[in-house]
Design a protein around this motif. Sequence first.
Motif, PDB file in Angstrom:
ATOM      1  N   ASN A  56       0.830  -1.215   0.000  1.00 21.34           N
ATOM      2  CA  ASN A  56       0.000   0.000   0.000  1.00 21.34           C
ATOM      3  C   ASN A  56       0.859   1.257   0.000  1.00 21.34           C
ATOM      4  N   ALA A  57       1.928   1.254   0.789  1.00 19.73           N
ATOM      5  CA  ALA A  57       2.770   2.449   0.900  1.00 19.73           C
ATOM      6  C   ALA A  57       3.526   2.745  -0.386  1.00 19.73           C
ATOM      7  N   THR A  58       3.803   1.704  -1.172  1.00 19.63           N
ATOM      8  CA  THR A  58       4.627   1.893  -2.365  1.00 19.63           C
ATOM      9  C   THR A  58       3.832   1.795  -3.666  1.00 19.63           C
ATOM     10  N   ASN A  59       2.518   1.690  -3.549  1.00 17.11           N
ATOM     11  CA  ASN A  59       1.648   1.556  -4.725  1.00 17.11           C
ATOM     12  C   ASN A  59       2.003   0.339  -5.576  1.00 17.11           C
ATOM     13  N   LEU A  60       2.402  -0.723  -4.912  1.00 18.96           N
ATOM     14  CA  LEU A  60       2.690  -1.970  -5.611  1.00 18.96           C
ATOM     15  C   LEU A  60       1.654  -3.002  -5.194  1.00 18.96           C
TER      16      LEU A  60
END
Length: 159
Positions: A56-60
């Motif tokens: 979620n934090a890295t948009n992966l």
Amino acid sequence: MKPVRFFTPENLQIVKRLVSRYPPGRERASLIPLLDLAQRQHGTWIPPSAMHEIANATNLSFEQVHSLVLAYPTSFQWRPCAPQLRICDSWMCCQKAKQRENGIYEAAQSLVSQYGVEVKTTECLGACYGAPAFWFNDKIHTDATKESIKQVISKEFSK
Ligand code: FES
């Protein structure tokens, strides 16, 4: 339902700081330090809840994060059942080990039966300046010799 958070509030601040170092679309560049942070927080491995939060934090996607956990030799998706030792077998370490004929690979193998240590080779540990290098118990050791490997492991087991 409130989502389950993995990172502690302090570590969540570190996560935000690490991700903000990179421009939008390049957040994945922070993956290795994020996985390291998660593993340190959890002990010796990275649970799925951490991988979800990192995704979620890295948009992966979760799968992208999970594949890096599997690929990276010092990150673990479950608690290792034996102490883990990684010997670098990339070019610089191999050359130095060969030049010195220091027997680190043989020394590492002898630890398997003596201490039940799981030994694997790995790609470059990023410590080429001190080749040959090995990783044990979350630390990189440089200028490895068969004596230094045995010393590090026996010290760990004498605690
Ligand atoms: S080649 Fe071994 S640490 Fe880089």
